[in-house]
Design a protein around this motif. Structure first.
Motif, mmCIF file in Angstrom:
data_model
loop_
_atom_site.group_PDB
_atom_site.id
_atom_site.type_symbol
_atom_site.label_atom_id
_atom_site.label_comp_id
_atom_site.label_asym_id
_atom_site.label_seq_id
_atom_site.Cartn_x
_atom_site.Cartn_y
_atom_site.Cartn_z
ATOM 1 N N PRO A 106 21.183 -35.183 27.292
ATOM 2 C CA PRO A 106 21.405 -36.147 28.317
ATOM 3 C C PRO A 106 21.837 -37.629 27.420
ATOM 4 O O PRO A 106 21.386 -37.579 26.691
ATOM 5 C CB PRO A 106 20.113 -35.935 28.768
ATOM 6 C CG PRO A 106 18.899 -35.411 28.424
ATOM 7 C CD PRO A 106 19.071 -34.723 27.324
ATOM 8 N N LEU A 107 22.282 -37.915 28.321
ATOM 9 C CA LEU A 107 22.904 -38.895 27.720
ATOM 10 C C LEU A 107 22.592 -39.815 29.069
ATOM 11 O O LEU A 107 23.129 -39.982 30.036
ATOM 12 C CB LEU A 107 24.727 -39.127 28.339
ATOM 13 C CG LEU A 107 25.453 -40.587 27.784
ATOM 14 C CD1 LEU A 107 24.490 -40.433 26.020
ATOM 15 C CD2 LEU A 107 26.676 -40.340 27.373
ATOM 16 N N ARG A 108 21.745 -41.412 29.005
ATOM 17 C CA ARG A 108 21.921 -41.797 29.895
ATOM 18 C C ARG A 108 22.383 -43.401 29.744
ATOM 19 O O ARG A 108 22.874 -43.581 29.016
ATOM 20 C CB ARG A 108 20.557 -42.867 29.444
ATOM 21 C CG ARG A 108 19.851 -43.785 29.946
ATOM 22 C CD ARG A 108 18.600 -44.428 29.462
ATOM 23 N NE ARG A 108 17.498 -43.628 29.307
ATOM 24 C CZ ARG A 108 16.892 -43.234 30.829
ATOM 25 N NH1 ARG A 108 17.015 -43.487 31.781
ATOM 26 N NH2 ARG A 108 15.832 -42.023 30.630
ATOM 27 N N LEU A 109 23.005 -43.716 30.746
ATOM 28 C CA LEU A 109 24.098 -44.848 31.658
ATOM 29 C C LEU A 109 23.201 -46.305 32.235
ATOM 30 O O LEU A 109 22.672 -46.066 33.684
ATOM 31 C CB LEU A 109 25.416 -44.335 32.073
ATOM 32 C CG LEU A 109 26.259 -42.739 31.942
ATOM 33 C CD1 LEU A 109 26.970 -42.904 32.723
ATOM 34 C CD2 LEU A 109 26.954 -43.148 30.485
ATOM 35 N N ALA A 110 23.366 -47.911 31.436
ATOM 36 C CA ALA A 110 22.599 -48.250 31.946
ATOM 37 C C ALA A 110 23.625 -48.821 32.508
ATOM 38 O O ALA A 110 24.282 -49.603 31.640
ATOM 39 C CB ALA A 110 21.957 -48.923 30.844
ATOM 40 N N LEU A 111 23.877 -49.352 34.010
ATOM 41 C CA LEU A 111 24.304 -50.287 34.299
ATOM 42 C C LEU A 111 23.823 -51.167 35.544
ATOM 43 O O LEU A 111 23.936 -50.976 36.226
ATOM 44 C CB LEU A 111 25.656 -50.089 35.957
ATOM 45 C CG LEU A 111 26.189 -48.499 35.335
ATOM 46 C CD1 LEU A 111 25.426 -46.932 35.297
ATOM 47 C CD2 LEU A 111 27.852 -47.750 35.640
ATOM 48 N N HIS A 112 23.338 -52.237 34.410
ATOM 49 C CA HIS A 112 22.626 -53.264 35.438
ATOM 50 C C HIS A 112 20.857 -52.573 35.137
ATOM 51 O O HIS A 112 20.559 -52.321 34.283
ATOM 52 C CB HIS A 112 22.991 -54.571 35.858
ATOM 53 C CG HIS A 112 24.344 -54.641 35.074
ATOM 54 N ND1 HIS A 112 24.470 -55.704 34.422
ATOM 55 C CD2 HIS A 112 25.442 -54.067 35.301
ATOM 56 C CE1 HIS A 112 25.308 -56.338 34.026
ATOM 57 N NE2 HIS A 112 26.575 -55.680 34.688
ATOM 58 N N SER A 113 21.170 -53.123 36.867
ATOM 59 C CA SER A 113 19.306 -52.608 36.747
ATOM 60 C C SER A 113 19.854 -51.103 37.449
ATOM 61 O O SER A 113 17.603 -50.466 37.496
ATOM 62 C CB SER A 113 19.068 -53.411 37.980
ATOM 63 O OG SER A 113 19.565 -53.381 39.245
#
Length: 268
Positions: A206-213
């Motif tokens: 798994p790769l977590r992509l954080a786009l602000h909230s």
């Protein structure tokens, strides 16, 4: 033909009127009014006083805006050298939207000293409102994965046995960040100019992509996938972090549609 000439004369009069108004506001209209009883030296002194009064008004407006935006939470005094540099730059900020932005920087610096560096302030001083809006748009479209560096994710590439290397991209221009806008962000030193690619994403990891909230978790179903992006510079990262706009819904939809074929995509 007569109507066209009349329209042209109207524009000329408007421009002259505008120039006269600007000259009077800055104390530079002496020769525009014909012979003046005041000497050039006296008119210079009036202009100097007008400029100093305008700078004082700019600073007081920014401080007032910062005070209105501040809460009763505990804060800390900014570094004196930082504050002196901030005031020396901010005194020439006249545009209301940019004054609001500078007020936000002061508010955040009191809440957390060291949040905005002096090089970032210097870069910000060179920016117009249009530049700031471009950065705000880029910030809204940004994400980070693997570390805290902000990136503009716009596609991916992968290898196939039959077709070799293939790329799939979305258009940042469809989301009000044109290539001309990217060039301006490159010129300002806020984005690195080259298109970059990530390391190969491990299949099943798994790769977590954080786009602000918003959070997306991509688990690739196959090997050989690399994400394509532009990376913010260190100063761009600082200034973009001051802008907290969430990603637009249309960009999120297009991004999820782009990434969905790669495997399991959660949080979409």
């Amino acid at each position: 033909m007569t109507l066209k000439a009349a329209t042209l004369d109207h524009k000329i009069r408007n421009r002259k009127s505008l120039l006269l108004q600007l000259a009077e506001q800055r104390g530079l209209a002496g020769l525009l009014h014909g012979d003046s009883p005041l000497s050039f030296g006296a008119r210079f002194e009036i202009r100097r006083q007008l400029d100093e009064a305008a700078r004082q008004k700019n600073l007081e407006t920014i401080v007032q805006l910062a005070h209105r935006a501040s809460s009763d939470d505990v804060g800390s005094e900014p570094d004196p050298d930082w504050l002196s540099h901030f005031l020396a730059l901010a005194e020439n900020i006249r545009h209301p939207a940019m004054q609001q932005f500078w007020a936000g920087i002061l508010t955040q610096e009191i809440a957390r000293p060291g949040h905005c560096s002096i090089p970032a302030l210097n870069c910000l001083r060179q920016m117009t409102q249009k530049d700031a809006l471009l950065l705000q748009r880029a910030s809204a479209l940004s994400c980070h994965f693997g570390d805290d560096q902000l990136r503009l994710l716009f596609g991916y590439q992968h290898r196939t046995m039959l077709q070799g290397l293939r790329q799939h991209k979305l258009s940042l221009g469809h989301h009000r960040l044109s290539y001309a806008g990217l060039l301006q962000l490159f010129e300002l030193g806020l984005l690195h100019q080259s298109e970059l690619e990530s390391g190969e994403l491990p299949a099943g990891a798994p790769l977590r992509l954080a786009l602000h909230s918003r959070q997306l978790v991509l688990t690739p179903a196959r090997k050989g996938v690399r994400l394509l992006y532009y990376r913010f510079t260190s100063i761009g990262n600082e200034l973009a972090a001051l802008m907290s706009d969430n990603p637009p819904g249309d960009y999120l939809r297009e991004l999820t549609e782009l990434l969905a074929p790669l495997g399991l995509l959660e949080g979409a």
